[in-house]
Design a protein around this motif. Sequence first.
Motif, PDB file in Angstrom:
ATOM      1  N   LEU B 118       6.031  89.170 -55.379  1.00 13.46           N
ATOM      2  CA  LEU B 118       4.583  89.312 -55.305  1.00 13.46           C
ATOM      3  C   LEU B 118       4.168  88.992 -53.873  1.00 13.46           C
ATOM      4  CD1 LEU B 118       2.322  90.015 -57.205  1.00 13.46           C
ATOM      5  CD2 LEU B 118       2.066  87.593 -57.744  1.00 13.46           C
ATOM      6  N   ASP B 119       3.427  89.896 -53.251  1.00  9.47           N
ATOM      7  CA  ASP B 119       2.941  89.635 -51.897  1.00  9.47           C
ATOM      8  C   ASP B 119       1.611  88.907 -52.000  1.00  9.47           C
ATOM      9  OD1 ASP B 119       5.070  90.691 -50.550  1.00  9.47           O
ATOM     10  OD2 ASP B 119       4.285  92.738 -50.600  1.00  9.47           O
ATOM     11  N   ILE B 120       1.592  87.713 -51.425  1.00  2.42           N
ATOM     12  CA  ILE B 120       0.410  86.863 -51.536  1.00  2.42           C
ATOM     13  C   ILE B 120      -0.338  86.876 -50.208  1.00  2.42           C
ATOM     14  CG2 ILE B 120      -0.410  84.520 -52.018  1.00  2.42           C
ATOM     15  CD1 ILE B 120       1.103  85.895 -54.334  1.00  2.42           C
ATOM     16  N   GLU B 121      -1.623  87.227 -50.278  1.00  6.14           N
ATOM     17  CA  GLU B 121      -2.413  87.244 -49.052  1.00  6.14           C
ATOM     18  C   GLU B 121      -3.161  85.932 -48.928  1.00  6.14           C
ATOM     19  OE1 GLU B 121      -4.687  90.823 -48.629  1.00  6.14           O
ATOM     20  OE2 GLU B 121      -5.793  89.995 -46.919  1.00  6.14           O
ATOM     21  N   LEU B 122      -2.884  85.234 -47.839  1.00  4.65           N
ATOM     22  CA  LEU B 122      -3.594  83.973 -47.606  1.00  4.65           C
ATOM     23  C   LEU B 122      -4.969  84.289 -47.011  1.00  4.65           C
ATOM     24  CD1 LEU B 122      -0.651  81.822 -46.222  1.00  4.65           C
ATOM     25  CD2 LEU B 122      -1.509  82.004 -48.561  1.00  4.65           C
ATOM     26  N   GLU B 123      -5.798  83.259 -46.912  1.00  4.23           N
ATOM     27  CA  GLU B 123      -7.203  83.502 -46.539  1.00  4.23           C
ATOM     28  C   GLU B 123      -7.361  84.176 -45.183  1.00  4.23           C
ATOM     29  OE1 GLU B 123     -10.374  80.840 -46.920  1.00  4.23           O
ATOM     30  OE2 GLU B 123      -9.902  80.311 -49.004  1.00  4.23           O
ATOM     31  N   ASP B 124      -6.446  83.851 -44.255  1.00  4.21           N
ATOM     32  CA  ASP B 124      -6.583  84.461 -42.924  1.00  4.21           C
ATOM     33  C   ASP B 124      -5.900  85.816 -42.852  1.00  4.21           C
ATOM     34  OD1 ASP B 124      -3.955  83.861 -42.988  1.00  4.21           O
ATOM     35  OD2 ASP B 124      -3.917  82.720 -41.114  1.00  4.21           O
ATOM     36  N   GLY B 125      -5.475  86.325 -43.999  1.00  5.39           N
ATOM     37  CA  GLY B 125      -4.885  87.661 -44.015  1.00  5.39           C
ATOM     38  C   GLY B 125      -3.370  87.664 -43.903  1.00  5.39           C
ATOM     39  N   THR B 126      -2.762  86.502 -43.644  1.00  6.48           N
ATOM     40  CA  THR B 126      -1.297  86.432 -43.593  1.00  6.48           C
ATOM     41  C   THR B 126      -0.741  86.790 -44.969  1.00  6.48           C
ATOM     42  OG1 THR B 126      -1.537  84.568 -42.106  1.00  6.48           O
ATOM     43  CG2 THR B 126       0.667  84.940 -43.029  1.00  6.48           C
ATOM     44  N   VAL B 127       0.284  87.647 -44.979  1.00  7.73           N
ATOM     45  CA  VAL B 127       0.895  88.014 -46.257  1.00  7.73           C
ATOM     46  C   VAL B 127       2.232  87.295 -46.400  1.00  7.73           C
ATOM     47  CG1 VAL B 127       1.864  89.893 -47.626  1.00  7.73           C
ATOM     48  CG2 VAL B 127      -0.259  90.238 -46.335  1.00  7.73           C
ATOM     49  N   VAL B 130       6.467  86.168 -52.265  1.00  8.06           N
ATOM     50  CA  VAL B 130       7.075  85.213 -53.204  1.00  8.06           C
ATOM     51  C   VAL B 130       8.014  86.002 -54.106  1.00  8.06           C
ATOM     52  CG1 VAL B 130       6.640  83.663 -55.156  1.00  8.06           C
ATOM     53  CG2 VAL B 130       5.129  83.632 -53.153  1.00  8.06           C
ATOM     54  N   GLU B 131       9.282  85.573 -54.128  1.00  7.30           N
ATOM     55  CA  GLU B 131      10.271  86.280 -54.960  1.00  7.30           C
ATOM     56  C   GLU B 131      10.167  85.757 -56.394  1.00  7.30           C
ATOM     57  OE1 GLU B 131      12.479  88.511 -53.734  1.00  7.30           O
ATOM     58  OE2 GLU B 131      12.140  88.235 -51.566  1.00  7.30           O
ATOM     59  N   ILE B 132      10.159  86.677 -57.342  1.00  5.86           N
ATOM     60  CA  ILE B 132      10.100  86.299 -58.761  1.00  5.86           C
ATOM     61  C   ILE B 132      11.512  86.373 -59.334  1.00  5.86           C
ATOM     62  CG2 ILE B 132       9.107  86.836 -61.019  1.00  5.86           C
ATOM     63  CD1 ILE B 132       6.964  86.178 -58.987  1.00  5.86           C
ATOM     64  N   GLU B 133      11.952  85.261 -59.905  1.00  7.61           N
ATOM     65  CA  GLU B 133      13.284  85.270 -60.502  1.00  7.61           C
ATOM     66  C   GLU B 133      13.265  85.984 -61.855  1.00  7.61           C
ATOM     67  OE1 GLU B 133      15.797  81.845 -60.030  1.00  7.61           O
ATOM     68  OE2 GLU B 133      16.136  81.810 -62.206  1.00  7.61           O
ATOM     69  N   ALA B 190       0.399  77.794 -52.663  1.00  8.88           N
ATOM     70  CA  ALA B 190       0.514  77.457 -54.082  1.00  8.88           C
ATOM     71  C   ALA B 190      -0.722  77.945 -54.832  1.00  8.88           C
ATOM     72  CB  ALA B 190       0.673  75.951 -54.242  1.00  8.88           C
ATOM     73  N   LYS B 191      -1.863  77.630 -54.279  1.00  4.36           N
ATOM     74  CA  LYS B 191      -3.115  78.038 -54.913  1.00  4.36           C
ATOM     75  C   LYS B 191      -3.242  79.559 -54.941  1.00  4.36           C
ATOM     76  CE  LYS B 191      -8.089  77.789 -54.185  1.00  4.36           C
ATOM     77  NZ  LYS B 191      -9.143  77.348 -53.272  1.00  4.36           N
ATOM     78  N   ALA B 192      -2.890  80.181 -53.820  1.00  5.77           N
ATOM     79  CA  ALA B 192      -3.040  81.632 -53.730  1.00  5.77           C
ATOM     80  C   ALA B 192      -2.079  82.344 -54.686  1.00  5.77           C
ATOM     81  CB  ALA B 192      -2.792  82.092 -52.301  1.00  5.77           C
ATOM     82  N   TYR B 193      -0.879  81.779 -54.848  1.00  2.00           N
ATOM     83  CA  TYR B 193       0.095  82.396 -55.752  1.00  2.00           C
ATOM     84  C   TYR B 193      -0.413  82.357 -57.192  1.00  2.00           C
ATOM     85  CZ  TYR B 193       4.084  82.927 -58.841  1.00  2.00           C
ATOM     86  OH  TYR B 193       4.895  83.332 -59.862  1.00  2.00           O
ATOM     87  N   ASN B 242      -3.888  72.517 -64.123  1.00  5.41           N
ATOM     88  CA  ASN B 242      -4.642  73.559 -64.791  1.00  5.41           C
ATOM     89  C   ASN B 242      -5.919  74.039 -64.119  1.00  5.41           C
ATOM     90  OD1 ASN B 242      -2.662  73.862 -66.642  1.00  5.41           O
ATOM     91  ND2 ASN B 242      -3.570  72.475 -68.136  1.00  5.41           N
ATOM     92  N   SER B 243      -5.961  73.947 -62.795  1.00  3.34           N
ATOM     93  CA  SER B 243      -6.999  74.677 -62.072  1.00  3.34           C
ATOM     94  C   SER B 243      -6.409  75.044 -60.725  1.00  3.34           C
ATOM     95  CB  SER B 243      -8.264  73.833 -61.890  1.00  3.34           C
ATOM     96  OG  SER B 243      -8.051  72.862 -60.879  1.00  3.34           O
ATOM     97  N   LEU B 244      -6.985  76.049 -60.100  1.00  2.00           N
ATOM     98  CA  LEU B 244      -6.437  76.496 -58.818  1.00  2.00           C
ATOM     99  C   LEU B 244      -6.529  75.391 -57.771  1.00  2.00           C
ATOM    100  CD1 LEU B 244      -7.859  80.119 -58.690  1.00  2.00           C
ATOM    101  CD2 LEU B 244      -5.559  79.373 -59.285  1.00  2.00           C
ATOM    102  N   ARG B 245      -7.654  74.692 -57.799  1.00  2.00           N
ATOM    103  CA  ARG B 245      -7.836  73.614 -56.842  1.00  2.00           C
ATOM    104  C   ARG B 245      -6.795  72.533 -57.069  1.00  2.00           C
ATOM    105  NH1 ARG B 245     -13.465  71.255 -57.540  1.00  2.00           N
ATOM    106  NH2 ARG B 245     -12.253  70.353 -59.232  1.00  2.00           N
ATOM    107  N   ALA B 246      -6.535  72.236 -58.361  1.00  2.00           N
ATOM    108  CA  ALA B 246      -5.563  71.193 -58.684  1.00  2.00           C
ATOM    109  C   ALA B 246      -4.159  71.591 -58.230  1.00  2.00           C
ATOM    110  CB  ALA B 246      -5.579  70.909 -60.188  1.00  2.00           C
ATOM    111  N   VAL B 247      -3.846  72.882 -58.304  1.00  2.00           N
ATOM    112  CA  VAL B 247      -2.521  73.319 -57.845  1.00  2.00           C
ATOM    113  C   VAL B 247      -2.363  72.984 -56.373  1.00  2.00           C
ATOM    114  CG1 VAL B 247      -1.056  75.327 -57.412  1.00  2.00           C
ATOM    115  CG2 VAL B 247      -2.329  75.171 -59.567  1.00  2.00           C
TER     116      VAL B 247
END
Lengths: 517, 502
Positions: B118-127, B130-133, B190-193, B242-247
């Motif tokens: 899964l390609d995760i885009e961070l807030e500044d646009g960096t991609v 993440v490899e999924i097993e 972590a949050k973005a994933y 159990n919340s994005l912020r908590a992750v």
Amino acid sequence: MTELKNELIRHSAADLAAKLASREVTAVEVTQAHLDRIADVDGQVNAFLHVNSEEALAVAAEVDAARAAGGAAAGELHALAGVPIAVKDLIVTIGQPTTAGSKILEGWHSPYDATVVKKLRAAKMPILGKTNLDEFAMGSSTEHSAYGPTRNPWDLDRIPGGSGGGSAAAVAAFEAPLALGTDTGGSIRQPGAVTGTVGVKPTYGAVSRYGAIAMASSLDQIGPVSRTVLDSALLQEVIGGHDPFDSTSLTDPFNDLVAAARVGNVAGMKIGIVKELHGEGYQAGVENRFNESLQLLKDAGAEIVEVSCPNLKYALGAYYLIMPSEVSSNLAKFDGVRFGMRVLPKDGPMTIERVMGATRAAGFGDEVKRRIILGTYALSAGYYDAYYGSAQKVRTLIQRDFDAAFARADVLISPTAPTTAFKLGEKLDDPLAMYLNDVATIPANLAGIPGLSLPGGLADEDGLPVGIQLLAPARQDARLYRVGAVLESMLEEKWGGPMLAQAPELKSASTTAGGSN
Amino acid sequence: MSVDATLSFEEAMEKYDPVLGFEVHVELNTKTKMFSSAPNVFGDEPNTNVNEVDLGMPGVLPVVNKTAVESSIKIGLALNCKIAETCRFARKNYFYPDTPKNFQTSQYDEPIAYDGYLDIELEDGTVFRVEIERAHMEEDAGKLTHMGGAAGRIQGADYSLVDYNRSGVPLVEIVTKPIEGAGSRAPELAKAYVAAVREIVKNLGVSDAKMERGNVRCDANVSLRPHGRERFGIRSETKNVNSLRAVEHAVRYEIQRHAAVLDSGEPVIQETRHWHEDTRSTTSGRPKSDADDYRYFPEPDLVPVVASREWVEELRATLPEPPAERRKRLKEAWGYSDLEFRDVVNAGVMDSIEETIAAGASADVARKWWMGEIVGRAKVADVDPSELGVTPQVIVELNKLVEDGKINNKMATQVLDGVLAGEGTPAEIVEKRGLAVVSDDGPLLEAIDAALAAQPDVAEKIRGGKVQAIGAIVGGVMKATRGQADAGRVRELILEKLGVEG
């Protein structure tokens, strides 16, 4: 009246069905006759853990009412409507307790019916009660029942086989014309052999397992117990067929069984003797009766061939790894949390683990514990490949052996059990000797193929019943009924009637102390 | 409960390189459970959505829910996984009262989906890839509520209540490969994933994807190693964040805690950790070793699941556009700036804007209404903007009234309030509230004359070419007409009257 009733209980299910259809007798009469017989002799036999008189008579009365009404109501009745049946107490029933022969389920009532029980109800077959068994079907003698052993009607000091000794003894003692059993390694066929009755383990998947308390899921199969081959065919057609509640159930209809039992000839069929399933380790009287049956089949025009299944020597070993492994997982649910017995630890902290432990320690018998421990070990990390993994490979090899054998023979034949019924207590302290009883029946469970045991006569040395086992390829259950019915009729001709006619008369409760349950 | 020592995040990053791993459990929103026909419904009375199968009664057998398998394949495809042609269920054996059979029917060595990314885009646009097993199917456990004792934990509780409604709810567990190289962006990643996974399953329609209801649950694995070392450090697994912020916070906290442990020369203990939102910290759970023995073996009550290639391709053809690709496409199509688009996404009105544009509005008009008017009102009402009650048609209609000069912008916001108050369609509200712009020039000219007469010096300036002074006159006219005049028309008329080119 007593005489009439006495006569009624000796009829086969097929005969009873005919008499009911012609309204020569009523279903209430037939059911009451069997309930009376149970009251009369079951104090000695102990085949029943629960007798279901009220409901059985009510169902019988419904059948009689429908017949009396005639027209559509009578026309819709199943051929076996009004023919009573006993159900092994491993199969769950609404309205009656289900114990699995274990203290851990004492007093438990299932909130649902097993699929086979639904089918019996739909056919309006009165359920006489629930029959005794080794605890969770683990054993070959019913001595492992928490509710006392069942006794063999041929000799009350001997075992009726197991685990389905209750169903076999009930049918042998004329307490029921039909019964349901379950067969994981021989629990229908071996009791059939030692009590002189017919027992069939259908193809794996031919009968729904939904509602049969699982012992070893990949091996368990529900099947019929009766006094004639035709009766078993009739019963398998009632209980068989696809069930959406059992993913492993086959879509084949298996509706050619009764017809097969009526074909009446085996001319040109190839019948294979399995080299590894007779001879050394088999009682002489068993071998003699086996050879006699072979001769009869030859006389009837069958071709006898010898086949070899070399991997069968590993069958018992593989079975005692796969079966306990599945047992260890299947029986985990009996923990005192949601149903059945709950035992609190005598002292120390009251934690869930300790309540589960105390419940299982008190609720399970020794043989069940033995198998749970064995299976837990066999599945453990580091041992899995060597034990469970290897056993599954053996299973594949055995399946291939059977494939090769069935390329040369339509049906295979062997003695059902290596010996006749042994004495109660004789093998209780020697589990390995007990396990050897199933050496000829276990392979069919490992391969998923159908097997039938029918009476083959009495052993010369002890006058006790010997069973003949027939095996067929998966889905070819009809072949068992075809060959079995022919062999049965030739044997009965030789004996001058059914083998059970030679069984000693059981004393009536009115003349013995103790009475019935 | 002792408080663990932590290093500052910056110091931890200076000394160590974090490696992450996630197990995300997604509850599927199928009608019935994974292996039984009992309803899969959240929030009902305890122990009502159960039958004998969910309770693990003696004799029961499982039957696989076909829709759950379809949903699992869809998730696998959306995660760029391979889909197994055949796969089996396995039993995971352990005694716990929330698991009625004392084993969980799951998948072990034969997951339905494996080897994805899964390609995760961070807030500044960096991609970040993440490899999924694997993604495998399993059943949820029941819910335990521990009564008495402290903090709802089983330790010290007087008794525990079990609700088996959740028992047997279909789950897909998505497991990543170890995620290396995130560095100081690990918490953000972590949050973005988790957000991306949540968005995907929601977009697929296979899960309600509400983290607060436990539809999406994350176990976060964190380990640290000194910079430059290849071998992974010992990990901790923080359960049920159990919340994005908590992750994000949990990963950050664990990095800081691990760093302090390693700094002290002690080994990190391999264990599960519990996240506490109140203190924003974790506490020790149970020890967890790789040798935990669940005695897995193939589930003998179920036949293998066969996913024919035809079926997989049929399902692939039904997949919606991936959320990340869709965002990229919409941003380009609408011509928004990076900042504008991010605001739209963060405000949660991307879908609404898309619908409004589809209903006939321009991209700028749609954004103006949603971002300028509706988001603020939704915030006050504490609802999602899309749930406020404004349909795309309302916006298109409002905008047309403005463009046709029937009402001005100020009136339009009043009309919007009228719509929200249930007063009818915009046209009806204009009519009822008498809001129509004064379009008859007669009254306007009178007002203009009056305004010019009142401010002769301004009129003179305009005549002299200082057109920008016109605002004062327009304002006077608008005041005189109580805002009902079309300001544009007023301006035209003033210029006409004074004989000046606009």
